[in-house]
Design an enzyme around this catalytic site. Structure first.
Site, PDB file in Angstrom:
ATOM      1  CD  GLU A 281      -3.426  -1.122   2.149  1.00 57.97           C
ATOM      2  OE1 GLU A 281      -3.083  -0.563   2.427  1.00 57.97           O
ATOM      3  OE2 GLU A 281      -4.009  -1.620   2.084  1.00 57.97           O
TER       4      GLU A 281
ATOM      5  CD  GLU B  18      -3.838  -6.107   2.724  1.00 57.02           C
ATOM      6  OE1 GLU B  18      -4.820  -5.493   3.337  1.00 57.02           O
ATOM      7  OE2 GLU B  18      -2.614  -6.493   2.846  1.00 57.02           O
TER       8      GLU B  18
HETATM    9  P1  P53 Z   1      -7.710  -3.073   9.239  1.00 56.65           P
HETATM   10  C1  P53 Z   1      -6.454   1.373   5.439  1.00 56.65           C
HETATM   11  C2  P53 Z   1      -7.314   1.669   4.499  1.00 56.65           C
HETATM   12  C3  P53 Z   1      -7.529  -0.052   3.532  1.00 56.65           C
HETATM   13  C4  P53 Z   1      -7.158  -0.785   3.961  1.00 56.65           C
HETATM   14  O1  P53 Z   1      -6.542  -2.844   7.646  1.00 56.65           O
HETATM   15  C5  P53 Z   1      -5.592  -0.499   4.508  1.00 56.65           C
HETATM   16  C6  P53 Z   1      -6.023   0.613   5.859  1.00 56.65           C
HETATM   17  C7  P53 Z   1      -4.650   0.917   7.159  1.00 56.65           C
HETATM   18  O2  P53 Z   1      -5.236   0.135   7.751  1.00 56.65           O
HETATM   19  O3  P53 Z   1      -4.775  -1.108   5.105  1.00 56.65           O
HETATM   20  C8  P53 Z   1      -4.708  -3.129   4.789  1.00 56.65           C
HETATM   21  O4  P53 Z   1      -6.704  -4.266   9.979  1.00 56.65           O
HETATM   22  C9  P53 Z   1      -3.131  -3.337   5.084  1.00 56.65           C
HETATM   23  C10 P53 Z   1      -3.335  -4.312   5.972  1.00 56.65           C
HETATM   24  C11 P53 Z   1      -4.437  -4.256   6.754  1.00 56.65           C
HETATM   25  C12 P53 Z   1      -5.947  -4.050   6.238  1.00 56.65           C
HETATM   26  O5  P53 Z   1      -5.577  -3.332   5.476  1.00 56.65           O
HETATM   27  O6  P53 Z   1      -7.519  -1.813   9.143  1.00 56.65           O
HETATM   28  O7  P53 Z   1      -2.622  -3.751   4.389  1.00 56.65           O
HETATM   29  O8  P53 Z   1      -1.633  -4.403   6.809  1.00 56.65           O
HETATM   30  O9  P53 Z   1      -4.238  -5.136   8.325  1.00 56.65           O
HETATM   31  C13 P53 Z   1      -7.279  -4.301   6.531  1.00 56.65           C
HETATM   32  O10 P53 Z   1      -8.517  -4.136   9.449  1.00 56.65           O
END
Ligand code: P53
Length: 489
Positions: free
Chosen positions: A198, A388
């Site tokens: 990211e 993801e």
């Molecule tokens: P969490 C923000 C918005 C979209 C994705 O997020 C993001 C974030 C930052 O949190 O991050 C990614 O754990 C990231 C992962 C993260 C996952 O999204 O806040 O690459 O490390 O865990 C989900 O629910």
């Protein structure tokens, strides 16, 4: 269904959110180790839990570094990443469960400070190398192809404290040494790599979600990105030299933006939001040069970048082989005053009346995924990977130990259907790794209760739990999906 033969189904994690063992076998502290638990903008959630297990609700205080605790670990706070889900000691069991689901690939990251505890050493920590070799070897036993992120938010703390982090050009050299070590040490075990997780967050989130930013913040963000672009481009070149078989990709936080109205100023703002938030990084990493609109972006905030002539050469020579991205939600952009706002961390702006929102305020939007896939394939004509995607949600363990998560299955089904449509429309999608295939610590809030997994982990926000693993209903469902190559949804 149109999923090609050999499609890479699997799941994704990050070292700092699951490994734990933060100070074991010579690992140094990382930036992510000084962050407490806590949520941004989510008043009904506890923001941090002290070491005696007392919850503190401080909606105004985001997850982060407590005031006065500059880069230190304090006694009174709980640091969820320190133990994570203890993947460090459970990887065999976890990989066996992934094998049982039929995973074709597993996305994970390498903790930089496990290999280089301070980040500026000449020689890597052998214990760290050994750990990852064991993990990759274990994955190969089950024919699971590793997909490895080199940097996933966890810069060694020492580099932050003593060099000022990525603002400093020197980080390019430290990162390339780290990346080179990975390519050399894991040659033959790993073929798919992502340079920076990211990467676009640094600039995309500057003024989103209620944040405000000064010109100086923009200056720093764009300079950080420039250093990371050069570091990524150098890593791509080194990776290709060490093993021409290597496929190396960028990784973009993918959010689909919609204009709220057909007011032309909303349409223009929406386009500019795509450029600043999403296209800027992908364009540099896929096309090897700054896009034409970069000058506008810099000028808007009086940014003057230090770019050396050899940097531009590196960017040209180090373009990526594939485009990977995360996708959770879409959001709405407008120049008008918004009355109906969405709460929750990382959710932005106006509520989209056509969509449903998760407990954390993220908009579920599979059509937005199809839109994103089709647009990015047209833009870059590179293989795409969704690395993801998922739904952070509360799970309930029943008395008999079972966990029923039909909401999660629905979420995945809809997104897989959207992927199918995009493939039918000509998109070259090669992989799908769902986020947090095994429950892990949330990056945004540090919580455990925001769960994404097919595999449940008994680790709770108050620090209790025995780390035992169990299968949710979605585990059996995903297994069927993989076995039928996406036919049986
Ligand atoms: P969490 C923000 C918005 C979209 C994705 O997020 C993001 C974030 C930052 O949190 O991050 C990614 O754990 C990231 C992962 C993260 C996952 O999204 O806040 O690459 O490390 O865990 C989900 O629910």
């Amino acid at each position: 269904m149109s999923f090609p033969k050999g499609f890479l189904w699997g799941g994704a994690t990050a070292a700092n959110q699951c490994e734990g063992a933060w100070n074991v076998d010579g690992r140094g502290p990382a930036l992510t180790d000084v962050k407490t638990g806590g949520s941004v903008n989510a008043p009904r959630l506890v923001t941090y839990i002290d070491k005696d297990g007392n919850p503190h609700a401080e909606p105004e205080s985001p997850r982060g570094i407590p005031e006065g605790a500059h880069y230190a670990v304090l006694d009174d706070y709980l640091y969820p990443n320190h133990d994570g889900i203890d993947f460090y000691h459970h990887y065999k069991e976890d990989i066996a469960l992934m094998g049982e689901m039929g995973f074709k690939t597993f996305r994970m990251s390498i903790s930089w400070s496990r290999l280089f505890p301070n980040g500026d050493e000449e020689v890597p920590n052998q214990k760290g190398i050994e750990f990852y070799r064991n993990v990759f070897t274990e994955l190969r036993k089950y024919n699971i192809e590793p997909l490895v992120t080199i940097w996933h938010f966890d810069t060694p703390l020492y580099l932050e404290e003593h060099y000022g982090g990525w603002k400093n050009r020197k980080l390019i050299g430290f990162y390339t040494r780290f990346a080179k070590t990975c390519f050399e040490e894991f040659k033959g075990l790993v073929k798919y790599w992502l340079t920076f997780n990211e990467i676009n967050n640094t600039v995309m989130f500057l003024e989103m979600f209620g944040n405000t930013a000064s010109d100086e913040d923009y200056q720093n963000a764009y300079q950080i990105l420039h250093h990371q672009f050069v570091a990524s481009a150098k890593a791509v070149q080194i990776g290709h030299e060490i093993d021409p078989e290597n496929k190396i990709g960028c990784m973009i936080c993918g959010i689909t933006f919609y204009p709220m109205t057909c007011d032309p100023s909303d349409i223009l703002l929406n386009r500019h939001t795509w450029e600043q938030g999403i296209f800027y990084c992908g364009d540099v990493q896929c096309k090897g040069k700054y896009p034409t609109y970069a000058k506008r972006l810099w000028k808007e905030h009086n940014v003057e970048l230090e770019i050396l002539p050899e940097d531009l050469e590196d960017l040209k020579k180090g373009t990526v082989d594939m485009y990977s991205f995360s996708y959770y939600m879409s959001t709405v952009v407008t120049t008008h005053t918004v009355t109906d706002k969405v709460g929750g961390n990382f959710s932005a702006g106006a509520r989209n009346e056509y969509l449903q929102y998760s407990d954390w305020g993220w908009a579920t939007d599979p059509t937005g995924l199809q839109y994103y896939l089709e647009m990015m394939y047209d833009r870059y004509e590179l293989p795409l990977l969704i690395v993801e995607n998922g739904l952070g949600a509360f799970d309930t363990v029943e008395e008999d130990g079972s966990i029923h998560d039909p909401f999660r299955i629905d979420y995945y089904r809809q997104h897989i259907q959207a992927m199918d449509k995009a493939i039918q429309n000509g998109v070259d999608l090669i992989a799908y790794t769902t986020w947090g295939c095994i429950d892990l610590v949330s990056a945004g809030t540090g919580e455990m209760r925001k769960r994404y997994g097919f595999i449940y982990v008994d680790k709770q926000d108050d620090g209790t739990g025995d780390y035992s693993r169990s299968r949710k209903d979605s585990f059996y469902w995903y297994k069927k999906v993989i076995a039928s190559n996406g036919e049986n949804l």
